[in-house]
Design a protein around this motif. Structure first.
Motif: not given
Length: 250
Positions: A5-15, A190-195, A198-201
């Motif tokens: 599969y290929v899928k995408h999800t969106i959480d706030g401004n992060i896809a 994963d913690g670093a990627v998310q942080a 979020q900062h880039l947003c």
């Protein structure tokens, strides 16, 4: 068995775009097409400011081209179409107006290295060794090498392209510019990627768009260049050498 599969999800401004294939996240034509489509579609969404590109699982990020499809290629046009799938993914990433963060959890081979190199900022674990194995089967990393060369330089790209039997570890890839950071575990990454996402947003989207244009300056001919490279691979995959070598993978 879970289907590819290929899928995408969106959480706030992060896809988050995620791909999966049961054969170590290898990339058949269908997955490549869906990846390119998802990247283009998500990049056009106004609410999305940053994209995370990842694969499923906790071991291999991407095993590269699907050997089943390589073995089945029996004419040059079919070969060109298959390898154009990688070109389309790279070009969709190049043209995407949003920053793409790569999340590489494990070993990465061939086309997977090209995808990692096409992200705008790539983070990995210490298990994310890389290899360009194409020369082993009688072809070469023709389509992905411009992206790898752009990120790592001609010297590093040619080293791993020629030394097609060797996995180069994640710290080597970081030293050469492929990975921005290398982490001890998937959880740390994963913690670093998310942080980081979020900062880039918090940045000005217009500024990020203009910076992306600057980063990719000089690649305007890649639509044609990568199509030409796909044709080379499509021709070489029909060679006697490659056909004999691929029989070992049946």
């Amino acid at each position: 068995m879970i289907e590819a599969y290929v899928k995408h999800t969106i959480d706030g401004n992060i896809a988050t775009i995620e791909f999966f294939h049961p054969e170590q996240n290898s990339l058949p034509g269908t997955i490549l097409a869906q990846l390119a489509q998802n990247i283009t579609a998500v990049g056009a969404m106004a609410e999305v400011k940053v994209i995370i590109l990842q694969s499923s699982g906790d071991r291999t990020f991407c095993a590269g081209a699907s050997f089943k499809e390589l073995i089945a290629i029996d004419d040059a046009e079919t070969g060109k179409v298959f390898f154009s799938g990688f070109a389309n993914v790279i070009n969709s990433m190049r043209k995407c107006p949003k920053f793409i963060i790569g999340r590489v959890q494990g070993k990465t081979v061939g086309g997977g290295v090209g995808i990692a190199a096409s992200t705008d900022y790539c983070m990995a674990t210490k298990y994310a060794a890389i290899k360009l194995s194409e020369l082993n089967v009688g072809i070469g990393p023709f389509v992905v090498s411009p992206a790898i060369e752009r990120k790592m330089g001609v010297s590093a790209m040619s080293q791993i392209a020629i030394d097609a039997n060797t996995f180069y570890d994640a710290n080597w890839a970081k030293e050469k510019g492929l990975f921005a950071n290398v982490y001890e575990s998937i959880e740390d990454m994963d913690g670093a990627v998310q942080a980081f996402a979020q900062h880039l947003c918090t940045y000005n989207p217009e500024a990020m768009l203009e910076m992306k244009k600057v980063f990719w300056r000089g690649t305007e001919d890649w639509d044609n260049l990568l199509a030409e490279r796909a044709a080379i691979s499509g021709r070489l995959v029909l060679s006697d050498f490659t056909k004999e070598t691929l029989k070992k993978f049946k």
